[in-house]
Design a protein around this motif. Structure first.
Motif, PDB file in Angstrom:
ATOM      1  N   GLY A  49       0.830  -1.201   0.000  1.00 42.47           N
ATOM      2  CA  GLY A  49       0.000   0.000   0.000  1.00 42.47           C
ATOM      3  C   GLY A  49       0.861   1.247   0.000  1.00 42.47           C
ATOM      4  N   VAL A  50       0.475   2.221  -0.796  1.00 43.54           N
ATOM      5  CA  VAL A  50       1.208   3.466  -0.911  1.00 43.54           C
ATOM      6  C   VAL A  50       0.437   4.612  -0.262  1.00 43.54           C
ATOM      7  CG1 VAL A  50       2.124   5.162  -2.524  1.00 43.54           C
ATOM      8  CG2 VAL A  50       2.339   2.719  -3.028  1.00 43.54           C
ATOM      9  N   ALA A  51      -0.832   4.747  -0.626  1.00 43.65           N
ATOM     10  CA  ALA A  51      -1.644   5.845  -0.106  1.00 43.65           C
ATOM     11  C   ALA A  51      -3.111   5.482  -0.239  1.00 43.65           C
ATOM     12  CB  ALA A  51      -1.356   7.140  -0.856  1.00 43.65           C
ATOM     13  N   SER A  52      -3.907   6.106   0.607  1.00 43.41           N
ATOM     14  CA  SER A  52      -5.354   5.881   0.564  1.00 43.41           C
ATOM     15  C   SER A  52      -6.066   7.169   0.917  1.00 43.41           C
ATOM     16  CB  SER A  52      -5.742   4.770   1.536  1.00 43.41           C
ATOM     17  OG  SER A  52      -7.131   4.544   1.523  1.00 43.41           O
ATOM     18  N   ILE A  53      -7.279   7.337   0.380  1.00 42.40           N
ATOM     19  CA  ILE A  53      -8.028   8.568   0.609  1.00 42.40           C
ATOM     20  C   ILE A  53      -9.484   8.230   0.880  1.00 42.40           C
ATOM     21  CG2 ILE A  53      -8.440   8.909  -1.871  1.00 42.40           C
ATOM     22  CD1 ILE A  53      -8.032  11.959  -1.319  1.00 42.40           C
ATOM     23  N   SER A  54     -10.062   8.974   1.804  1.00 43.96           N
ATOM     24  CA  SER A  54     -11.453   8.759   2.179  1.00 43.96           C
ATOM     25  C   SER A  54     -12.395   9.239   1.071  1.00 43.96           C
ATOM     26  CB  SER A  54     -11.761   9.516   3.475  1.00 43.96           C
ATOM     27  OG  SER A  54     -11.612  10.916   3.260  1.00 43.96           O
ATOM     28  N   PRO A  55     -13.658   8.874   1.142  1.00 43.11           N
ATOM     29  CA  PRO A  55     -14.600   9.294   0.094  1.00 43.11           C
ATOM     30  C   PRO A  55     -14.673  10.804  -0.115  1.00 43.11           C
ATOM     31  CG  PRO A  55     -15.560   7.526   1.357  1.00 43.11           C
ATOM     32  CD  PRO A  55     -14.278   7.891   2.050  1.00 43.11           C
ATOM     33  N   SER A  56     -14.605  11.559   0.962  1.00 47.24           N
ATOM     34  CA  SER A  56     -14.692  13.017   0.823  1.00 47.24           C
ATOM     35  C   SER A  56     -13.364  13.648   0.422  1.00 47.24           C
ATOM     36  CB  SER A  56     -15.160  13.630   2.142  1.00 47.24           C
ATOM     37  OG  SER A  56     -14.150  13.495   3.129  1.00 47.24           O
ATOM     38  N   GLY A  57     -12.295  12.906   0.633  1.00 46.75           N
ATOM     39  CA  GLY A  57     -10.965  13.442   0.379  1.00 46.75           C
ATOM     40  C   GLY A  57     -10.347  14.125   1.590  1.00 46.75           C
TER      41      GLY A  57
END
Length: 128
Positions: A49-57
């Motif tokens: 895994g490198v990065a992740s973002i929530s639905p709203s950002g």
């Protein structure tokens, strides 16, 4: 059904930058309710895994190896997630994938096993 198509990969010298894009296409719906992640896999290595973002950002998670160099963002109006990669290093060389998951919690956000839909990947090669 969710379709992801990564683009923006290429070959750069160490210290350079690339911006990956991943439009999320669905039939009759949007991807705005999904947590989205970026992962990479180098030859002979496990996917990480490198990065992740929530639905709203509003919430992001990064691997320690890319903190301060990579930035994940999303434009929900365009149904697209981005990965801005700066100060690239040879060890960043890998195939990069984007993925979605319906569980929005940041717990396990960099765990590839909990993501449901995957793109085909785009190659990033960084030379020294």
């Amino acid at each position: 059904q969710v379709r992801l198509v990564e683009s923006g990969g290429g070959s750069v010298q160490a210290g350079g930058s690339l911006r990956l894009s991943c439009p999320c296409v669905t039939s009759g719906a949007t991807c705005t309710s999904y947590r989205m992640g970026w992962f990479r896999q180098a030859p002979g290595k496990e996917r990480e895994g490198v990065a992740s973002i929530s639905p709203s950002g509003a919430s992001t998670v990064y691997a320690d190896s890319v903190k301060g160099r990579f930035t994940v963002s999303r434009d929900n109006a365009k149904n697209t997630v981005y990965l801005q990669m700066n100060s690239l290093k040879p060890e960043d060389t890998a195939a990069y994938f984007c993925a979605t998951r319906s569980v929005v919690s940041p717990i396990g956000a960099l765990n590839s096993g909990v993501y449901n839909n995957w793109g085909q990947g785009t190659q990033v090669t960084v030379s020294s």
